[in-house]
Design a protein around this motif. Structure first.
Motif, PDB file in Angstrom:
ATOM      1  N   ARG A 410       1.210  -1.115  -0.178  1.00  0.00           N
ATOM      2  CA  ARG A 410      -0.222  -0.206   0.230  1.00  0.00           C
ATOM      3  C   ARG A 410       0.894   1.101   0.087  1.00  0.00           C
ATOM      4  O   ARG A 410       1.079   1.827   0.883  1.00  0.00           O
ATOM      5  CB  ARG A 410      -0.920   0.207   1.073  1.00  0.00           C
ATOM      6  CG  ARG A 410      -2.443   0.518   0.595  1.00  0.00           C
ATOM      7  CD  ARG A 410      -2.070   2.088   1.615  1.00  0.00           C
ATOM      8  NE  ARG A 410      -3.400   2.640   1.481  1.00  0.00           N
ATOM      9  CZ  ARG A 410      -2.918   4.276   0.678  1.00  0.00           C
ATOM     10  NH1 ARG A 410      -1.653   4.857   0.298  1.00  0.00           N
ATOM     11  NH2 ARG A 410      -4.332   4.787   0.707  1.00  0.00           N
ATOM     12  N   PRO A 411       1.263   1.657  -1.139  1.00  0.00           N
ATOM     13  CA  PRO A 411       2.573   2.740  -1.264  1.00  0.00           C
ATOM     14  C   PRO A 411       1.308   4.080  -1.300  1.00  0.00           C
ATOM     15  O   PRO A 411       0.106   3.661  -0.712  1.00  0.00           O
ATOM     16  CB  PRO A 411       3.186   2.812  -2.615  1.00  0.00           C
ATOM     17  CG  PRO A 411       2.629   1.786  -3.602  1.00  0.00           C
ATOM     18  CD  PRO A 411       1.076   1.176  -2.320  1.00  0.00           C
ATOM     19  N   ARG A 412       2.179   4.720  -0.604  1.00  0.00           N
ATOM     20  CA  ARG A 412       1.714   6.252  -0.624  1.00  0.00           C
ATOM     21  C   ARG A 412       2.566   7.352  -1.282  1.00  0.00           C
ATOM     22  O   ARG A 412       2.379   6.615  -2.425  1.00  0.00           O
ATOM     23  CB  ARG A 412       2.737   6.975   0.949  1.00  0.00           C
ATOM     24  CG  ARG A 412       1.788   6.254   2.575  1.00  0.00           C
ATOM     25  CD  ARG A 412       0.720   5.947   3.255  1.00  0.00           C
ATOM     26  NE  ARG A 412       0.194   7.238   2.786  1.00  0.00           N
ATOM     27  CZ  ARG A 412      -0.315   7.663   3.889  1.00  0.00           C
ATOM     28  NH1 ARG A 412      -0.344   7.153   5.366  1.00  0.00           N
ATOM     29  NH2 ARG A 412      -1.283   8.548   3.742  1.00  0.00           N
ATOM     30  N   GLN A 413       1.903   8.269  -1.430  1.00  0.00           N
ATOM     31  CA  GLN A 413       1.806   9.624  -2.431  1.00  0.00           C
ATOM     32  C   GLN A 413       2.669  10.300  -1.925  1.00  0.00           C
ATOM     33  O   GLN A 413       2.451  11.158  -0.592  1.00  0.00           O
ATOM     34  CB  GLN A 413       0.852   9.397  -3.392  1.00  0.00           C
ATOM     35  CG  GLN A 413      -0.672  10.677  -2.013  1.00  0.00           C
ATOM     36  CD  GLN A 413      -1.945  11.371  -2.099  1.00  0.00           C
ATOM     37  OE1 GLN A 413      -1.909   9.954  -3.434  1.00  0.00           O
ATOM     38  NE2 GLN A 413      -2.578  11.721  -2.178  1.00  0.00           N
ATOM     39  N   VAL A 414       2.876  11.384  -2.528  1.00  0.00           N
ATOM     40  CA  VAL A 414       2.903  13.678  -2.664  1.00  0.00           C
ATOM     41  C   VAL A 414       1.765  13.809  -2.815  1.00  0.00           C
ATOM     42  O   VAL A 414       0.869  13.921  -4.297  1.00  0.00           O
ATOM     43  CB  VAL A 414       4.295  14.037  -3.573  1.00  0.00           C
ATOM     44  CG1 VAL A 414       4.307  15.286  -2.973  1.00  0.00           C
ATOM     45  CG2 VAL A 414       5.547  12.966  -2.923  1.00  0.00           C
ATOM     46  N   TYR A 415       0.371  14.078  -2.167  1.00  0.00           N
ATOM     47  CA  TYR A 415      -0.505  15.193  -2.796  1.00  0.00           C
ATOM     48  C   TYR A 415      -0.416  16.646  -3.235  1.00  0.00           C
ATOM     49  O   TYR A 415       0.490  17.175  -2.479  1.00  0.00           O
ATOM     50  CB  TYR A 415      -1.400  15.336  -1.204  1.00  0.00           C
ATOM     51  CG  TYR A 415      -2.350  16.131  -1.938  1.00  0.00           C
ATOM     52  CD1 TYR A 415      -2.947  17.415  -1.116  1.00  0.00           C
ATOM     53  CD2 TYR A 415      -3.046  15.362  -3.140  1.00  0.00           C
ATOM     54  CE1 TYR A 415      -3.887  17.715  -2.224  1.00  0.00           C
ATOM     55  CE2 TYR A 415      -4.603  15.974  -3.211  1.00  0.00           C
ATOM     56  CZ  TYR A 415      -4.929  17.037  -2.178  1.00  0.00           C
ATOM     57  OH  TYR A 415      -6.670  18.086  -3.077  1.00  0.00           O
ATOM     58  N   ARG A 416      -0.377  17.213  -4.280  1.00  0.00           N
ATOM     59  CA  ARG A 416      -0.589  18.047  -5.154  1.00  0.00           C
ATOM     60  C   ARG A 416      -1.372  18.700  -5.103  1.00  0.00           C
ATOM     61  O   ARG A 416      -1.769  19.653  -6.383  1.00  0.00           O
ATOM     62  CB  ARG A 416       0.075  17.936  -6.768  1.00  0.00           C
ATOM     63  CG  ARG A 416       1.682  17.628  -6.184  1.00  0.00           C
ATOM     64  CD  ARG A 416       2.281  18.167  -6.830  1.00  0.00           C
ATOM     65  NE  ARG A 416       4.132  17.652  -6.808  1.00  0.00           N
ATOM     66  CZ  ARG A 416       5.193  16.635  -7.363  1.00  0.00           C
ATOM     67  NH1 ARG A 416       4.345  16.269  -8.245  1.00  0.00           N
ATOM     68  NH2 ARG A 416       5.900  16.521  -7.026  1.00  0.00           N
ATOM     69  N   GLY A 417      -2.602  18.213  -4.876  1.00  0.00           N
ATOM     70  CA  GLY A 417      -4.521  18.571  -5.392  1.00  0.00           C
ATOM     71  C   GLY A 417      -4.606  19.694  -4.528  1.00  0.00           C
ATOM     72  O   GLY A 417      -3.902  20.790  -3.399  1.00  0.00           O
TER      73      GLY A 417
END
Ligand code: SDX
Length: 429
Positions: A410-417
């Motif tokens: 379950r990878p995470r992310q860099v949110y740019r929204g």
């Protein structure tokens, strides 16, 4: 593996100590699983170029030296001295089989080569010109409907049987895909033949007359299958592991692997190489296409060139290049595309753009030349790759179940929204 630690100091001054994993083979690795807990920081590595997703005992690659080992054995020695079923046993079990183990394993695979008769009806539902990889992905996924209710994923014997079934049935399904593609009757597996002979018989045999196996073709396929059997955590194997980490049905996992392999950046490159050579046409056009490959504004890439891990020759490409000459010579086939491919390689490897980026021919650059000489249509090339890679996929899928620290991927992310904001009713938009 021995362990020491690396100290991290964040810009806010927090400190973290992360274990360093050092193993006999391969680079030292920071174990970052506690980084977020210690500092609140995550890490980001688009495409996982420098991030390990698992531990594995199966395949080792040294990209800088062009080394590939299956369970410690160099690919060059296996290609020269072993055979695909023996390599299959090795990848699955960790050791080369003795004669009785080899006989028993071959018999076990042979016992599972048939597919449910309804698969033939399923196949007939496809348009004749459906892409073979679309048919493969669907047909293998549909086997999950035949092998689900009686399978207990917590039972190692059930898992092993699923792996045996998948390895044994891939050639049968692939041959059915090919027969559907050319509009000929489906052939049943002939258990008196070996793995590659059986595939050739099911692809090229017809019910109307006996089919004589060409030993050169059978041996060439066996070599190609050895070279394509496994390759550490490539995109399709990582796909199989990720899907498998949820406890999904193994046939569904391998269907996902087939989908991932299909992409032209991955296993689909062998088909793309032949299409590219077709497009280039002849040696006089090479400079034009090399320029296109270097042009950032042109999406054209030299298919079969470059690799995420190998920054030297892909050892498989070296073996296949030699095999091209041997096989085409033994079959008496003259293929101008082989000369074109070799000239393209020669020119590219002298060009600063490719040299500076360590772009060398990979496994897909020459394999299609041999497949073509065996009469296999271009759209079936990646199906051949999938038959072989099913051994790596299933071996890694089995290993994941046996690895104690396996968790759901379950990878995470860099949110740019967008930042938090209130809903705007329709009449106010
Ligand atoms: C397989 O992972 C595996 O192990 C895969 C595999 C296996 O056995 O499972 O080995 C099988 O998939 C082999 C690869 C088959 N794919 C192709 O041949 C397609 C063409 N190759 C590329 O698309 C590319 O090289 C990849 C996908 C293989 C690797 O991509 P990376 O590691 O993300 O590299 P990149 O795209 O970041 O490229 C680095 C640079 C870029 O230029 P700059 O931005 O630095 O200027 O090299 C250039 C790229 O533009 N580049 C190419 C190129 N490959 C990379 N330029 C022209 N032609 C190419 N083929």
């Amino acid at each position: 593996m021995s362990q020491d630690v690396v100290k991290i100091i964040t810009p806010e001054g927090q400190t973290a100590e992360l274990p360093v994993i050092r193993s006999e083979m391969g680079p030292p690795t920071f174990d970052i699983k506690t980084l977020n807990k210690q500092t609140g920081y995550f890490t980001y590595d688009s495409g996982f170029a420098a991030t390990g997703s698992c531990t594995s005992d199966i395949t080792f690659i040294d990209g800088g030296k062009g080394v590939l080992l299956y369970r410690g054995y160099p690919i060059e020695q296996l290609a020269e001295q072993s055979n695909f079923m023996e390599v299959t046993y090795l990848l699955m079990n960790g050791e080369l089989p003795n004669q009785s183990q080899s006989n028993a394993f071959n018999d076990e695979i042979t016992r599972h080569t048939m597919v449910h008769e309804k698969i033939h009806a399923f196949m007939k539902g496809f348009q004749y010109d459906a892409h073979p990889m679309a048919m493969m992905m669907s047909a293998i996924g549909s086997l999950a409907a035949f092998y689900h209710n009686h399978m207990d994923m917590n039972n190692p014997e059930d898992r092993r049987l699923a792996a045996i079934r998948l390895i044994a049935k891939m050639p049968t399904v692939a041959a059915t895909v090919y027969k559907n593609y050319i509009g000929q009757p489906f052939m049943y597996p002939k258990n008196s033949l070996n793995f590659t002979e059986r595939l050739l018989h099911m692809m090229y045999g017809v019910p109307a007359e006996p089919y004589e196996i060409n030993p050169v073709a059978a041996k060439a396929l066996d070599l190609l299958f050895i070279l394509h059997a496994d390759h550490e955590q490539n995109a399709s194997t990582s796909t199989v592991r990720l899907v498998g980490s949820t406890g999904a049905n193994p046939f569904a996992c391998i269907s996902a692997g087939i989908a991932s392999l299909w992409g032209p950046a991955h296993g689909g490159a062998n088909e793309a190489v032949l299409n590219m050579l077709d497009e280039i046409g002849d040696v006089s056009q090479i400079d034009k296409y090399i320029a296109k490959a270097k042009d950032k504004n042109d999406p054209f890439r030299l298919m079969g060139f470059g690799h995420r891990v190998y920054k030297n020759f892909d050892p498989r490409a070296t073996i296949i290049r030699k095999a091209c000459h041997d096989v085409l010579g033994e079959l008496g086939v003259q293929d101008p595309q082989l000369e074109l491919a070799m000239r393209l390689e020669e020119i590219a490897l002298k060009d600063e753009y490719f040299v500076a980026r360590n772009l060398y021919p990979n496994v897909d650059f020459y394999s299609g030349i041999i497949y073509k000489a065996l009469g296999i249509p271009v759209q079936m090339f990646t199906v051949m790759f999938a038959i072989a890679r099913t051994v790596g996929w299933t071996s890694q899928w089995l290993e994941q179940y046996e690895t104690p620290d396996t968790r759901i991927g379950r990878p995470r992310q860099v949110y740019r929204g967008a930042k938090t904001r209130d809903f705007v009713p329709l009449n106010k938009r």
